[in-house]
Design a protein around this motif. Structure first.
Motif, PDB file in Angstrom:
ATOM      1  N   PHE A 419      -7.044   3.371 -22.335  1.00 57.60           N
ATOM      2  CA  PHE A 419      -5.396   3.478 -22.488  1.00 57.60           C
ATOM      3  C   PHE A 419      -4.961   2.942 -24.004  1.00 57.60           C
ATOM      4  CE2 PHE A 419      -1.039   1.496 -21.768  1.00 57.60           C
ATOM      5  CZ  PHE A 419      -1.145   2.299 -20.444  1.00 57.60           C
TER       6      PHE A 419
ATOM      7  N   MET B 254       4.904   9.555  -6.961  1.00 52.54           N
ATOM      8  CA  MET B 254       4.275   8.376  -6.676  1.00 52.54           C
ATOM      9  C   MET B 254       5.242   7.242  -7.581  1.00 52.54           C
ATOM     10  SD  MET B 254       0.657   6.720  -7.347  1.00 52.54           S
ATOM     11  CE  MET B 254      -0.377   7.420  -6.033  1.00 52.54           C
ATOM     12  N   ALA B 259       2.110   3.503  -5.733  1.00 53.77           N
ATOM     13  CA  ALA B 259       0.950   2.863  -6.419  1.00 53.77           C
ATOM     14  C   ALA B 259       0.160   1.927  -5.802  1.00 53.77           C
ATOM     15  CB  ALA B 259       1.143   2.702  -7.751  1.00 53.77           C
ATOM     16  N   LYS B 260       0.857   0.883  -5.088  1.00 54.86           N
ATOM     17  CA  LYS B 260       0.386  -0.061  -4.374  1.00 54.86           C
ATOM     18  C   LYS B 260       0.227   0.001  -3.036  1.00 54.86           C
ATOM     19  CE  LYS B 260      -0.292  -3.217  -6.366  1.00 54.86           C
ATOM     20  NZ  LYS B 260      -1.456  -3.224  -7.165  1.00 54.86           N
ATOM     21  N   PRO B 609       6.562   1.694 -16.130  1.00 54.15           N
ATOM     22  CA  PRO B 609       5.341   1.163 -15.420  1.00 54.15           C
ATOM     23  C   PRO B 609       4.211   2.421 -15.083  1.00 54.15           C
ATOM     24  CG  PRO B 609       7.127  -0.051 -14.340  1.00 54.15           C
ATOM     25  CD  PRO B 609       7.830   1.061 -15.399  1.00 54.15           C
ATOM     26  N   MET B 610       4.943   3.507 -14.716  1.00 56.28           N
ATOM     27  CA  MET B 610       3.936   4.782 -14.258  1.00 56.28           C
ATOM     28  C   MET B 610       3.732   5.595 -15.298  1.00 56.28           C
ATOM     29  SD  MET B 610       3.422   4.321 -11.194  1.00 56.28           S
ATOM     30  CE  MET B 610       2.596   5.800 -10.586  1.00 56.28           C
ATOM     31  N   GLU B 733       0.637   4.057 -23.461  1.00 57.07           N
ATOM     32  CA  GLU B 733      -0.998   4.606 -23.272  1.00 57.07           C
ATOM     33  C   GLU B 733      -1.059   5.826 -24.151  1.00 57.07           C
ATOM     34  OE1 GLU B 733      -1.244   6.285 -19.542  1.00 57.07           O
ATOM     35  OE2 GLU B 733       0.106   8.105 -19.726  1.00 57.07           O
ATOM     36  N   VAL B 738      -6.505   8.202 -20.814  1.00 54.46           N
ATOM     37  CA  VAL B 738      -6.577   7.616 -19.342  1.00 54.46           C
ATOM     38  C   VAL B 738      -6.893   9.020 -18.277  1.00 54.46           C
ATOM     39  CG1 VAL B 738      -4.963   6.553 -17.731  1.00 54.46           C
ATOM     40  CG2 VAL B 738      -4.958   5.813 -19.949  1.00 54.46           C
ATOM     41  N   ALA B 746     -12.000   2.973 -11.879  1.00 56.45           N
ATOM     42  CA  ALA B 746     -10.861   1.947 -11.289  1.00 56.45           C
ATOM     43  C   ALA B 746     -10.083   1.455 -12.544  1.00 56.45           C
ATOM     44  CB  ALA B 746     -11.160   1.047 -10.276  1.00 56.45           C
ATOM     45  N   PHE B 747     -10.914   0.673 -13.320  1.00 57.57           N
ATOM     46  CA  PHE B 747     -10.814   0.154 -14.253  1.00 57.57           C
ATOM     47  C   PHE B 747     -11.656   0.168 -15.583  1.00 57.57           C
ATOM     48  CE2 PHE B 747      -8.560  -2.421 -11.037  1.00 57.57           C
ATOM     49  CZ  PHE B 747      -7.325  -1.839 -11.627  1.00 57.57           C
TER      50      PHE B 747
ATOM     51  N   ILE C  53       1.294  -3.623 -18.966  1.00 56.32           N
ATOM     52  CA  ILE C  53       0.598  -3.140 -17.652  1.00 56.32           C
ATOM     53  C   ILE C  53      -0.107  -1.870 -18.129  1.00 56.32           C
ATOM     54  CG2 ILE C  53       0.900  -2.499 -15.239  1.00 56.32           C
ATOM     55  CD1 ILE C  53       2.207  -5.240 -15.831  1.00 56.32           C
ATOM     56  N   GLU C  54      -1.500  -1.799 -17.795  1.00 57.46           N
ATOM     57  CA  GLU C  54      -2.189  -0.464 -18.045  1.00 57.46           C
ATOM     58  C   GLU C  54      -2.279   0.146 -16.651  1.00 57.46           C
ATOM     59  OE1 GLU C  54      -5.643  -0.925 -20.418  1.00 57.46           O
ATOM     60  OE2 GLU C  54      -4.399  -1.530 -22.157  1.00 57.46           O
ATOM     61  N   ARG C  55      -1.975   1.459 -16.563  1.00 58.63           N
ATOM     62  CA  ARG C  55      -2.252   2.079 -15.316  1.00 58.63           C
ATOM     63  C   ARG C  55      -3.206   3.209 -15.430  1.00 58.63           C
ATOM     64  NH1 ARG C  55      -1.829   5.903 -16.327  1.00 58.63           N
ATOM     65  NH2 ARG C  55       0.208   6.731 -16.933  1.00 58.63           N
ATOM     66  N   TYR C  56      -4.097   3.007 -14.572  1.00 63.23           N
ATOM     67  CA  TYR C  56      -5.171   4.075 -14.553  1.00 63.23           C
ATOM     68  C   TYR C  56      -5.221   4.725 -13.303  1.00 63.23           C
ATOM     69  CZ  TYR C  56      -7.081   1.886 -18.468  1.00 63.23           C
ATOM     70  OH  TYR C  56      -7.329   1.037 -19.795  1.00 63.23           O
ATOM     71  N   ALA C  66      -3.086   5.133  -8.292  1.00 64.42           N
ATOM     72  CA  ALA C  66      -2.692   4.451  -9.485  1.00 64.42           C
ATOM     73  C   ALA C  66      -3.092   3.116  -9.406  1.00 64.42           C
ATOM     74  CB  ALA C  66      -1.224   4.832  -9.949  1.00 64.42           C
ATOM     75  N   ASN C  67      -3.710   2.547 -10.298  1.00 69.38           N
ATOM     76  CA  ASN C  67      -4.190   1.113 -10.512  1.00 69.38           C
ATOM     77  C   ASN C  67      -3.398   0.526 -11.516  1.00 69.38           C
ATOM     78  OD1 ASN C  67      -6.003   1.188  -8.351  1.00 69.38           O
ATOM     79  ND2 ASN C  67      -7.296   2.481  -9.707  1.00 69.38           N
ATOM     80  N   PHE C  68      -2.591  -0.753 -11.554  1.00 67.49           N
ATOM     81  CA  PHE C  68      -2.005  -1.437 -12.381  1.00 67.49           C
ATOM     82  C   PHE C  68      -3.027  -2.257 -12.820  1.00 67.49           C
ATOM     83  CE2 PHE C  68       1.679  -0.033 -10.192  1.00 67.49           C
ATOM     84  CZ  PHE C  68       2.207   0.919 -10.853  1.00 67.49           C
ATOM     85  N   LEU C  69      -3.233  -2.543 -14.339  1.00 62.94           N
ATOM     86  CA  LEU C  69      -4.099  -3.699 -14.897  1.00 62.94           C
ATOM     87  C   LEU C  69      -3.000  -4.426 -15.969  1.00 62.94           C
ATOM     88  CD1 LEU C  69      -6.917  -4.547 -15.114  1.00 62.94           C
ATOM     89  CD2 LEU C  69      -7.102  -2.931 -17.147  1.00 62.94           C
TER      90      LEU C  69
END
Lengths: 484, 750, 238
Positions: A419, B254, B259-260, B609-610, B733, B738, B746-747, C53-56, C66-69
């Motif tokens: 990121f 989305m 996303a959730k 956020p997105m 970002e 990414v 995932a992370f 918030i990092e969005r992967y 989409a995952n928020f971190l």
């Protein structure tokens, strides 16, 4: 210099038996400075003359490089006034061109010591006329390099907080930080280098004192510290230089190792490597040798020192450079192979970036300049061609500069948090300051060339005294006497 | 920007600090002018010690309770009011940014007269002159006076406006803004009226639901009550005994809610209603779930051909069946209609079809189900968002020259309405336009007179919370600092003016707004905070940030009034499919909402956020679509002076207009859909909003749906053309890192 | 002064609950005087958000996720940013498990950011700008950082101090939940929980034992004080 009997004077040419031998001797003399002695005053004149006579061309270039230096300091002032934001620095490439310059100029600063100290210890004779130039490259390289951490600081005016000075709040710098090791190593190395250069300059200063009048005479009188050339002085001088030579070599190795630790101690992928110490030292010597060759070729041409600086010296440097190129190849290969074998994601992404990404042209140019171009030095024709050597050395400078660029901002650009990756592109201010830094090194050379002899004439005499030609049967062989 | 504090400033701060404490007490507002030297500070005012004052957030119509941290007379920080039953101490990003509205550098100080409309040539007036001018104009206009308010207007001001217009026989004020239009307040009210005979807004008890079907509802973002739904969502995910709710999101692009989601389906735009109908139909046909559910499904669901729905929605028959099974088998399923279906021509049917699923589930007015927002306590006013038809009618009246004076408060119709509606033309026929905007916005540019109102942190007021979960809540609003600028409360302005107009004077016999409010609050009686007597009630109202009961009344049972099965016609799209190959999907920006947030730097400069984009408008399209069109998006630019991510600027053209914006390649959007956030494209509204991005409403026509509740802002087709220009995307970002750095992790480090 | 007990301030971030709404981001800006950067600066990668918030992305369309971190300073027990600072501007407080940043000591070598694997340290490239009267909002408890200084999340140390002082004045121990950083305070779904890990009865201590827990970049051995809880799974009948 002690009195010698004129008929045994070292500059006397030996009697020649026949024409073949004359050719042979002439050939050897042309090739080897130390076997081609001449009347010392002629040499002294050659060394001192360029100091008094400055051509229009000299002043043109002097003004040009002075302008570059002015540009550098103006930009720095503007940067301090407005903030580092005017540069291309960003998150995550917090270190970029300034640190590249820092590492590069420190690297340049390695050649001098290596040539004058290490080769002295190893009794490599061809180093004699080039040691002064090499030492000056060291001193100026280090001085310029030492500026960059300051330029790089967010709050330059607080730089003294890095120095362990006594203060009422008992705040000390953190000795955990590689930056402090850096500071210690560089100041040590810089002061050692200056002292080393100065000691080796002493007999020449005395020589200059004896040949000058007016303010120069006063200046040299003061600087020569009353050097008279007694046996005792020479003996002390020799001892001092020997001690320094042995002492400065570990310092030299430590300095670039410590510089490499700035990176290797970090957990940044691509930096965190145990091989960085020797790898950086080799890289530094490599680029330093190149820089010395560049300096020598320019000095030789500009100051008409063809008598002192001959192909043999450049060829010697070329061989050294070839060796260092192979060493660099070896370390680079290691530095790539081990992480590649590990296949850690960030390092993998870095390799992808090098091999086929945005910086691929830079990467291939670096490989070409550092690994392929120097291979041409296996050919004697390249080694003995001044233009050829100049070009090879230039390539090495470019290659090594790129190598540091690839390590510092490009390496930082890709980290554990994709990121926060980023692409660094130099903006105008740091480009101007970097150009100005090259200008500064050259400017200092321009300046010093008017004050101090760039050829250590005493070392040349010493070599010439110690060496001679002997005939053994049909062969003419150089001989060498060991001083007591 | 830190700088030394001068002596003069110190005195000023001291005075402000002392005065701030005074005005929050129980003194009449006349006490505001009392200046206290700091050497004798009020007892609750200590240098370096913060005091907290309760008030109400007015960044959106939800009406969350806030507490504001005051130190030395300055508002420093807003937090959710922990006592408040709606948001329970929590607050969204927009609520947090409220202080920046208070201290906005472009706020007007004092009334301004615009000599020629649109020129921004303002002449400063004294409040006396301005009030006299307003008075003479309003008196001359008589019943040809119109009030255009917005949904965040304080109840007492809405009340005053309503009483005023009624007294002079003018049309009732309208409360219309983009936020309520997009979130379909009017649509939901009408649907609930038809289905249950109640026009209140629906509420969804996520905290006790086990399965939630969201038909494009981005309830975690700028929707009905973002903070409360955030609280609900937290509870939804961690229910007692380790239970965790299951969220299904059906939407073409989305959102953060998507996303959730546990299951995300990229459905075709406009298919929400059809899918809801198909699910009901499958439950009825395949006899899924309990017998009650089957029976209810058979009455409310019109049978559809599942295959044709599958084709029209982009879901497979298996998906539809599976969804129906999940919904029917769940203990407490909920279906939530989303924003996008509010802009479709079949809006009424689609919303009904989704709500019908709740009827099938049998969750109406049940825990873990759909309920109705509690109605306002007697005597209190909640500005009811007007339907689009009402707004359109008012514009037509203006165009016809039947409006002599237009008062605009809070709303920004010049920005909120598509160009095609022609507000700009219509307003030319109104001889006198007054704006109460504290910052010159697009509408204020058409105004002759601007009487800057105080921002909500320096104003009195109340808000009847809607949607309100389970109990009636009145959020109290009080000034937490002395006014920063020379602004005057619009309620006081109207009360003053009304005194000169006999009919209005009889309807509004109040000295000032505080007297009016005190009377209103006293009528509420004792709430959770207790107390008796007008003064004590008034003090408690301020102290606790409102009025509510400590016990939650039992939900009133609701009966479905559906008689005939609900049929959903397929959505009609505006624009020829050949010429305009892409669906346009508009959505409210999470941070800027309908554009109100654009003037606040914290919201502008924080990453979406997105996409993580700040300060800009962007066009979202699928990476494949971008590739097909040869569009560069978020590529590294390493040229001179760059090192940024650049993107092609594209022109998005609909049958109604065109805008230009850079492209962001969004992996979570259908390849046939283009999404653009609403919020930017202001031509005014302060330095941070002005001339930034594009207003996507330009792409929308002026047509209303059949019921007149909504504007057809969805169901528009567009085409894309490259402009050849490129700009640097302001993403937080590093997009290539990414999307291409670590794929499918995932992370980082996982 | 009474001896303050040993604390281990820690934060739990439940990724299952985080909606990525950005409330924490703005709350942090408001609490900590974090300057907003201009469009050009953000485009150049200079945005400052102590928490963000990092969005992967995971998977490919249509099964994309989409995952928020939410990422903020991890307050590592073995913080890589600390030893590299030559002037102790980045320094550890063992007593309370905090990684402090001393702004007025920072000279701006930016080494800490290089060595920060989470990239949560931010540098002030220019003097921060707060247009008048927006500067009236600035929190007097928090320094406004000047140009050339590194800044980062402090776990709202000013709030910790205020709460400790209050507890001290009232001669009692600090209660669990009494100290709440701005981001935790505002988080609508309560995805963020803050507290003292040394207190076994605290909410964080209970959550830190959750089976969904993980720490970010755990392989680096930084031992962060932030525990993430992975996204959960629901059982649904179909």
């Amino acid at each position: 210099m002690s009195e010698r009997k004129t008929d045994q004077a070292f500059w006397r040419r030996p009697a020649i038996a026949d024409e073949t031998e004359a050719h042979q001797i002439e050939d050897v003399r042309q090739q080897h400075l130390l076997l081609d002695p001449r009347y010392p005053l002629d040499s002294d004149r050659d060394v001192l003359d360029p100091m008094y006579r400055s051509s229009k061309r000299y002043w043109f270039f002097f003004a040009l490089f002075a302008g570059l230096v002015l540009m550098m300091f103006t930009t720095w002032t503007v940067q301090m006034w407005l903030g580092l934001g005017i540069t291309g620095l960003k998150r995550p490439t917090m270190w970029a061109l300034y640190i590249v310059n820092f590492v590069y100029f420190i690297g340049i600063g390695h050649a001098g010591t290596f040539i004058s100290a290490a080769l002295r210890v190893l009794k490599v004779e061809w180093r004699r006329p080039i040691s002064r130039a090499a030492e000056l490259v060291t001193v100026f390289g280090l001085m310029t390099a030492a500026l960059f951490p300051l330029i790089h600081l967010g709050r330059t005016w607080k730089f003294y907080w890095l120095i362990p000075y006594p203060n009422e709040r008992q705040l000390w710098p953190s000795f955990h930080s590689p930056l402090l090791w850096d500071l210690t190593a560089i100041t040590t190395y810089l002061s050692c280098s200056i002292l080393f250069a100065y000691i080796s300059l002493l007999p020449d200063l005395a020589m200059a004192r004896d040949h000058t009048s007016g303010w120069r005479h006063i200046l040299y009188s003061v600087l020569a510290l009353g050097w008279r050339g007694t046996e005792r002085e020479w003996s002390n001088h020799e001892t001092a230089l020997n001690i320094f030579s042995y002492a400065i070599i570990p310092v030299m190795f430590s300095v670039h190792t410590i510089v490499s630790w700035d990176f290797a101690m970090a957990i940044q992928p691509g930096w965190h490597s145990t091989i960085f110490g020797p790898y950086f030292v080799v890289g530094a010597l490599f680029s330093g040798a190149g820089a010395v060759i560049i300096a020598l070729t320019i000095i030789r041409k500009a100051m008409r020192l063809q008598y002192f600086l001959r192909t043999e010296h450049l060829e010697g440097m070329a061989k050294l450079m070839l060796l260092l190129s192979f060493a660099w190849d070896y370390f680079y290969f290691n530095d790539v192979l081990v992480p590649w074998y590990g296949q850690a994601p960030v390092e993998k992404s870095l390799f992808a970036l090098f091999a086929s990404g945005r910086v691929a042209p830079l990467f291939y140019l670096m490989i070409f300049a550092n690994a392929i171009v120097p291979v041409t030095l296996v050919f004697k024709r390249v080694r003995t061609s001044i233009v050829g050597l100049f070009i090879v050395s230039l390539f090495i400078q470019i290659g090594m500069y790129i190598e540091r660029f690839l390590i510092v901002p490009v390496g930082l650009g890709q980290n554990e948090i994709p990121f926060a990756w980023g692409v660094y592109v130099p903006y105008l201010p740091e480009s101007l300051i970097s150009i100005g830094a090259f200008g500064l090194v050259i400017f200092l050379f321009f300046l010093i060339s008017r004050f101090f002899p760039l050829i250590p004439s005493w070392e040349v005499y010493e070599g010439q005294v110690l060496q001679g030609l002997r005939r053994i049967g049909r062969a003419i062989l150089p001989t060498r006497a060991e001083p007591d | 920007m830190t700088r030394g504090i001068t002596r003069r400033e110190f005195i000023r701060i001291g005075v402000v600090g002392a005065a701030a404490a005074v005005l929050t007490g129980c003194l009449p507002p006349r006490a505001w002018v009392v200046l206290e030297p700091y050497v004798r500070p009020p007892e609750e005012q200590l240098a370096g010690v913060a005091t907290w004052y309760a008030s109400t957030c007015r960044q959106c119509p939800a009406g969350c309770g806030i507490v504001v941290r005051i130190m030395n007379g300055r508002a420093l920080k807003i937090e959710g009011n922990p006592e408040h039953p709606l948001n329970r101490g929590k607050l969204c990003a927009r609520g947090q940014a409220g202080v920046q509205l208070l201290y906005h550098p472009d706020r007007l100080s004092g009334p301004a007269q615009q000599t020629q409309r649109g020129t921004r040539q303002f002449k400063s007036l004294s409040w006396n002159d301005a009030l006299n001018l307003l008075y003479s104009k309003l008196q001359a206009a008589g019943s040809a006076t119109a009030v255009w308010g917005d949904s965040t207007m304080s109840g007492h001001l809405a009340d005053i406006f309503a009483r005023y217009t009624k007294a002079i026989s003018a049309p009732a004020p309208i409360f219309f803004d983009l936020y309520t239009l997009f979130n379909g307040y009017s649509v939901l009210s009408k649907t609930n009226q038809q289905l249950f005979g109640s026009s209140a807004l629906p509420i969804y008890d996520l905290a006790h639901a086990d399965v939630v079907f969201s038909f494009g509802a981005d309830f975690l973002s700028a929707a009905l009550s973002q903070t409360r739904y955030g609280v609900e969502y937290g509870a939804f995910r961690s229910q007692p005994l380790g239970k965790r709710g299951f969220l299904v999101q059906l939407e073409p692009r989305m959102t953060i809610t998507g996303a959730k989601a546990d299951r995300w389906h990229a459905i075709k735009p406009g298919a929400e209603g059809l899918i809801a109908q198909a699910i009901a139909s499958i439950i009825a046909d395949q006899k899924l779930g309990s017998v009650e559910r089957q029976t209810r499904a058979q009455t409310v669901a019109a049978r559809v051909d599942v295959n044709s729905v599958a084709a029209a929605s982009g879901l497979s028959v298996d998906d539809l069946t599976n969804l129906a099974r999940i919904f029917a088998a769940a203990d407490h399923p909920i279906a939530i209609p989303g924003a996008a279906l509010n802009g479709q021509n079949n809006v009424a049917q689609a919303a009904s079809a989704v709500q019908a699923l709740n009827i099938i589930a049998g969750n109406i007015a049940q825990p873990g189900g759909m309920g109705m927002s509690a109605s306002a306590p007697a005597g209190l006013i909640k500005p009811t968002p007007s339907s689009f038809a009402d707004a359109q009618a008012l514009v037509e009246q203006m165009r016809a020259g039947r409006i002599q004076a237009l008062l605009v408060h809070g709303a920004n119709p010049a920005f909120d309405l598509p160009d095609k509606i022609g507000f700009a033309d219509a307003v030319k026929n109104v001889p006198f336009v007054v704006s109460f905007a504290p910052i010159v916005d697009e509408t204020a540019r058409y105004a002759d007179l601007i009487l800057p109102d105080r921002t909500y942190l320096e104003s009195w007021g109340y808000d009847v919370v809607a949607p309100s979960f389970g109990q009636p809540i009145v959020s109290g609003q009080q000034p937490v600092v002395t006014p920063v600028f020379d602004a005057r409360a619009t309620a006081d302005v109207m009360l003053t003016v009304a005194r000169g107009i006999p009919a209005a004077a009889r309807a509004l016999p109040y000295a000032d707004e505080v007297a009016f409010l005190k009377e209103t609050v006293a009528a509420l009686g004792s709430g959770a905070a207790g107390g008796a007597g007008a003064d004590v009630l008034w003090a408690r109202f301020q102290q606790h940030g409102g009025w509510w009961q400590s016990t939650i009344p039992a939900a009133t049972p609701l009966q479905s009034k559906i008689t005939a099965p609900i049929t959903v016609s397929s959505t009609q799209f505006q624009g020829d499919e050949k010429e305009y190959p892409y669906f346009l999907h508009l959505f409210l920006s999470d941070l800027l909402s309908d554009g109100r947030g654009a003037k606040l730097p914290w919201l502008q400069g924080s990453p979406d956020p997105m996409t993580t984009i700040a300060w800009q408008t962007w066009v979202e399209m699928h990476p494949e679509t971008a590739q097909k069109l040869g569009i560069t998006s978020a590529q590294v630019e390493v040229g001179f002076q760059r090192g940024t991510l650049i993107s092609d600027v594209v022109q998005v053209t609909s049958p109604f207009g065109a805008i230009e914006a850079p492209v962001y390649a969004h992996p979570g959007i259908r390849p046939d859909t283009i999404a653009i956030p609403i919020g930017q494209g202001h031509t005014d509204d302060g330095r941070y909003a002005r001339d930034r991005g594009a207003n996507a409403l330009r792409l929308v026509g002026a047509q209303a749906d059949a019921t007149g509740s909504s504007l057809l802002w969805a169901g528009v087709r567009v085409k894309i053309a490259r402009t050849g220009r490129q700009i640097s995307l302001a993403t937080f970002e590093f997009t290539p890192g990414v999307t291409r750095g670590f794929i499918n992790a995932a992370f980082p480090g996982q | 002064m009474a001896k303050t007990p040993h604390r281990e301030w820690a934060m739990i971030i439940d990724l299952d609950k985080c909606t990525g709404c950005g409330a924490c981001v703005v709350a942090c800006h408001a609490e900590n005087n974090v300057p907003i950067q201009t469009e050009q600066e953000i485009a150049r990668g200079r945005g400052i958000h102590w928490i963000h918030i990092e969005r992967y992305w995971e998977g490919a369309f249509p099964r994309v996720k989409a995952n928020f971190l939410p990422l903020l300073c991890q307050q590592c027990e073995r913080a890589p940013c600390e030893p590299v600072c030559p002037v102790y501007a980045s320094v550890r407080s063992d007593r309370e498990n905090l990684n402090l940043q001393v702004y007025n000591r920072c000279v701006g070598t930016r080494y800490c950011q290089n060595n920060d694997p989470y990239k949560v340290r931010f540098f002030n490239w220019f003097e921060p700008v707060f247009d008048e009267p927006l500067n009236q909002q600035l929190n007097p408890d928090v320094t406004v950082r000047s140009a050339g200084v590194m800044e980062k999340c402090t776990f709202c140390v000013q709030r910790i101090r205020r709460a400790e002082e209050r507890a001290l004045a009232e001669n009692r121990a600090l209660r669990d939940g009494e100290v709440i950083p701005a981001c935790v305070q505002t988080c609508p779904p309560s995805a963020l929980v803050f507290g003292d890990l040394a207190d076994p009865n605290s909410a964080v201590a209970k959550l830190a034992g959750d089976r969904r827990k993980f720490k970010l970049l755990e392989h680096l051995g930084t031992e962060p004080a932030i525990v993430y809880l992975k996204g959960g799974e629901s059982n649904v009948r179909a």
